[in-house]
Design an enzyme around this catalytic site. Structure first.
Site, mmCIF file in Angstrom:
data_model
loop_
_atom_site.group_PDB
_atom_site.id
_atom_site.type_symbol
_atom_site.label_atom_id
_atom_site.label_comp_id
_atom_site.label_asym_id
_atom_site.label_seq_id
_atom_site.Cartn_x
_atom_site.Cartn_y
_atom_site.Cartn_z
ATOM 1 N N CYS A 8 7.377 7.337 8.767
ATOM 2 C CA CYS A 8 6.503 7.918 7.767
ATOM 3 C C CYS A 8 7.363 8.653 6.745
ATOM 4 O O CYS A 8 7.895 9.726 7.050
ATOM 5 C CB CYS A 8 5.532 8.876 8.461
ATOM 6 N N CYS B 90 -1.195 5.285 8.065
ATOM 7 C CA CYS B 90 -0.241 6.253 7.498
ATOM 8 C C CYS B 90 -0.744 7.695 7.590
ATOM 9 O O CYS B 90 -1.247 8.254 6.603
ATOM 10 C CB CYS B 90 0.154 5.929 6.068
ATOM 11 N N VAL C 31 -12.545 -14.679 8.530
ATOM 12 C CA VAL C 31 -13.084 -14.933 9.874
ATOM 13 C C VAL C 31 -14.353 -14.105 10.068
ATOM 14 O O VAL C 31 -14.418 -12.940 9.690
ATOM 15 C CB VAL C 31 -12.037 -14.592 10.953
ATOM 16 N N THR D 287 1.306 2.007 10.646
ATOM 17 C CA THR D 287 2.107 1.931 9.409
ATOM 18 C C THR D 287 2.696 0.538 9.255
ATOM 19 O O THR D 287 2.805 -0.217 10.222
ATOM 20 C CB THR D 287 3.302 2.918 9.454
ATOM 21 N N GLN E 26 0.795 -1.236 0.000
ATOM 22 C CA GLN E 26 0.000 0.000 0.000
ATOM 23 C C GLN E 26 0.833 1.294 0.000
ATOM 24 O O GLN E 26 0.409 2.300 -0.578
ATOM 25 C CB GLN E 26 -0.967 -0.007 1.177
HETATM 26 P P1 FAD Z 1 -3.153 -4.963 5.856
HETATM 27 O O1 FAD Z 1 -1.782 -4.980 5.259
HETATM 28 O O2 FAD Z 1 -4.141 -4.019 5.289
HETATM 29 O O3 FAD Z 1 -3.692 -6.463 5.804
HETATM 30 C C1 FAD Z 1 -4.908 -6.869 6.369
HETATM 31 C C2 FAD Z 1 -5.256 -8.218 5.742
HETATM 32 O O4 FAD Z 1 -6.337 -8.824 6.475
HETATM 33 C C3 FAD Z 1 -5.718 -8.096 4.303
HETATM 34 O O5 FAD Z 1 -4.972 -8.956 3.475
HETATM 35 C C4 FAD Z 1 -7.199 -8.483 4.355
HETATM 36 O O6 FAD Z 1 -7.641 -9.119 3.182
HETATM 37 C C5 FAD Z 1 -7.225 -9.410 5.549
HETATM 38 N N1 FAD Z 1 -8.546 -9.528 6.168
HETATM 39 C C6 FAD Z 1 -9.498 -8.571 6.269
HETATM 40 N N2 FAD Z 1 -10.601 -9.071 6.842
HETATM 41 C C7 FAD Z 1 -10.337 -10.372 7.143
HETATM 42 C C8 FAD Z 1 -11.104 -11.401 7.750
HETATM 43 N N3 FAD Z 1 -12.363 -11.223 8.139
HETATM 44 N N4 FAD Z 1 -10.511 -12.628 7.910
HETATM 45 C C9 FAD Z 1 -9.234 -12.841 7.504
HETATM 46 N N5 FAD Z 1 -8.473 -11.881 6.904
HETATM 47 C C10 FAD Z 1 -9.031 -10.658 6.733
HETATM 48 N N6 FAD Z 1 2.940 2.379 5.818
HETATM 49 C C11 FAD Z 1 4.268 2.668 5.903
HETATM 50 O O7 FAD Z 1 4.971 2.054 6.700
HETATM 51 N N7 FAD Z 1 4.838 3.639 5.124
HETATM 52 C C12 FAD Z 1 4.115 4.329 4.218
HETATM 53 O O8 FAD Z 1 4.652 5.174 3.508
HETATM 54 C C13 FAD Z 1 2.724 4.040 4.078
HETATM 55 N N8 FAD Z 1 1.977 4.710 3.188
HETATM 56 C C14 FAD Z 1 0.665 4.349 3.000
HETATM 57 C C15 FAD Z 1 -0.071 5.003 2.027
HETATM 58 C C16 FAD Z 1 -1.389 4.652 1.771
HETATM 59 C C17 FAD Z 1 -2.164 5.396 0.722
HETATM 60 C C18 FAD Z 1 -1.972 3.592 2.509
HETATM 61 C C19 FAD Z 1 -3.379 3.170 2.212
HETATM 62 C C20 FAD Z 1 -1.246 2.936 3.500
HETATM 63 C C21 FAD Z 1 0.069 3.311 3.767
HETATM 64 N N9 FAD Z 1 0.837 2.705 4.773
HETATM 65 C C22 FAD Z 1 2.164 3.029 4.923
HETATM 66 C C23 FAD Z 1 0.174 1.845 5.787
HETATM 67 C C24 FAD Z 1 0.424 0.346 5.660
HETATM 68 O O9 FAD Z 1 0.112 -0.108 4.356
HETATM 69 C C25 FAD Z 1 -0.440 -0.386 6.701
HETATM 70 O O10 FAD Z 1 -0.232 0.204 7.962
HETATM 71 C C26 FAD Z 1 -0.091 -1.860 6.783
HETATM 72 O O11 FAD Z 1 -0.404 -2.494 5.562
HETATM 73 C C27 FAD Z 1 -0.854 -2.534 7.937
HETATM 74 O O12 FAD Z 1 -0.690 -3.913 7.919
HETATM 75 P P2 FAD Z 1 -1.869 -4.887 8.426
HETATM 76 O O13 FAD Z 1 -1.349 -6.270 8.205
HETATM 77 O O14 FAD Z 1 -2.319 -4.481 9.760
HETATM 78 O O15 FAD Z 1 -3.077 -4.615 7.428
#
Ligand code: FAD
Length: 397
Positions: free
Chosen positions: A341, A162, A79, A307, A44
């Site tokens: 960031c 982010c 889930v 992030t 992302q």
């Molecule tokens: P995610 O990576 O979003 O993964 C969640 C997963 O859970 C997904 O694959 C989804 O399909 C799955 N899921 C959802 N519901 C269920 C369910 N019911 N059962 C099982 N699985 C499920 N971070 C940085 O470090 N630097 C940056 O520069 C940065 N810029 C960003 C810019 C943008 C525009 C965006 C949108 C995000 C940015 N981020 C950045 C943030 C970063 O992408 C997220 O903080 C990070 O991906 C979080 O990880 P996560 O595993 O918690 O969530």
């Protein structure tokens, strides 16, 4: 029907895959099951550069299957419910899975419906967002297509992933208009629910100077509540202590950072805290009520900046502590709130903000990172994506 996994992970995004990959490298780690409905994995952070026309959105997506570690079983399902009293989860397809240890990492929900008129307008008539794969191409389309008028960039009143992303795209747009020779014809506005341009003073100082130098109009403590496509108006409520009247701004391009919240199935579960996040200890990532449950990433209650960079530091802590828990040992690993960031401030310019709990500055490089640098832009464009796909998601960094 019931399947048992000694370690069960919910979500195969940044956090879920990083944890699974790290466990895969531990020989004595027991079997891991990972529940993830999507067959695609998204990087992302690069969406900022997609919206700015630097790279194509296709570079942000790869097959999920390529990142499921060898010793992990992928359960292609979502889930629906948690039953932590019985160490079980139920999936949307009706499967019941049990575990010894559960890791909850399903990310954050984009709450498009919280802004009146937004869901119907997003991607159309100048309204765009970098916050999803489906909408990110509209950002570049509308920014590149603008020749004059008003470009507005919003920041909602909820926690978001982010916190820098809402302004990164604004800086790119501002630079784009300058490079095209139309800067004097485009008004650039940052309308944000925050009280200042950035939460950490060390970086806010430089950014506040840029706001002046680059003639950016700001409205702080303003939250977008409605989009009126027919009149191209954006409506903002005041969230100041002394409430002011609604602010209505005409837009030609409106980049929206949508309100965000914990996913519904987390919010209504016994794992949630009062705000809906998975209720964990801010240092160990262990659940405050159910000791065999851990959570990290955007869905957790960890009070850091949400992030991927934070996940990189949380994952080794979660893995060490859940292994200690399984072995009956004391949980010794501690997460210090680190987040990063990369604040893109133009094409070829970036401020690399790195900080921990309470805004404590935690910089990596031996120079003042609060200044704009070309080297940090190169890191964002080439270094960090490679670190993500080849290092972090393989459990190696
Ligand atoms: P995610 O990576 O979003 O993964 C969640 C997963 O859970 C997904 O694959 C989804 O399909 C799955 N899921 C959802 N519901 C269920 C369910 N019911 N059962 C099982 N699985 C499920 N971070 C940085 O470090 N630097 C940056 O520069 C940065 N810029 C960003 C810019 C943008 C525009 C965006 C949108 C995000 C940015 N981020 C950045 C943030 C970063 O992408 C997220 O903080 C990070 O991906 C979080 O990880 P996560 O595993 O918690 O969530």
């Amino acid at each position: 029907m019931s399947d048992h996994y000694p370690i069960l992970i919910v979500g195969g995004g940044t956090a879920g895959i990083t944890v699974a990959a790290r466990l895969n490298l531990i020989e004595e780690a027991p079997e891991v099951g990972l529940i993830e409905p999507s067959d695609k994995h998204y990087y992302q952070p690069i969406w900022t550069l997609v919206g700015g026309g630097v790279v194509k959105r296709e570079v942000s997506v790869r097959p999920e299957a390529d990142y499921i570690p060898e010793r992990t079983t992928w359960i292609r399902d979502a889930v629906a419910d948690f039953d932590p009293e019985h160490n079980a989860v139920t999936t949307e397809s009706g499967k019941r899975l049990t575990y010894d240890v559960l890791v909850v990492a399903p990310g954050i929900k984009l709450d498009w419906d919280k802004v009146k008129g937004l869901r119907e307008t997003i991607g159309k008539d100048g309204v765009c967002s970098n916050y999803s794969f489906d909408t990110v191409n509209s950002t570049w389309k509308f920014l590149d297509g603008l020749s004059e008028g008003h470009a507005i960039f919003t920041f909602p009143s909820t926690p978001i992933k982010c916190g820098g992303a809402p302004q990164k795209i604004m800086w790119l747009a501002e630079d784009l208009f300058r490079r095209k020779g139309i800067r004097d014809k485009v008004r650039v506005t940052f309308a944000s629910s925050t009280a200042a341009i950035f939460g950490v003073p060390h970086y806010a100082k430089t950014l506040a100077k840029l706001v002046e130098q680059r003639d950016v109009h700001t409205h702080f403590e303003r939250n977008l509540i409605e989009v009126r496509p027919s009149s191209r108006e954006a409506v903002f409520e005041s969230i100041k202590e002394q409430k002011e009247e609604e602010l209505v701004l005409k837009y030609d391009v409106l980049h929206v950072t949508p309100p965000q919240c914990a996913p519904d199935f987390i919010r209504r579960s016994p794992l949630a805290d009062a705000d809906g996040w998975v209720d964990v200890d801010m240092y160990t990532t262990q659940h405050n009520t159910y000791p065999n449950v851990f959570s990290l990433g955007d869905a957790s209650s960890l009070p850091n900046a949400k992030t991927g960079a934070a996940v990189r530091k949380q994952a080794p802590v979660t893995v060490a502590n859940l292994m200690a828990y399984l072995n009956g040992d004391e949980l010794k690993a501690r997460y210090n709130g680190y987040a990063s960031c990369p604040l893109v401030t133009g094409y070829g310019r970036l401020i690399l903000a790195e900080f921990g709990y309470d805004g404590k500055v935690m910089e990596t490089f031996p120079f003042d990172q609060s200044q704009e640098r070309y080297s940090m832009w190169v890191l964002k464009l080439y270094g960090l994506p490679s670190m993500y796909w080849n290092g972090m998601l393989r459990g190696r960094m």
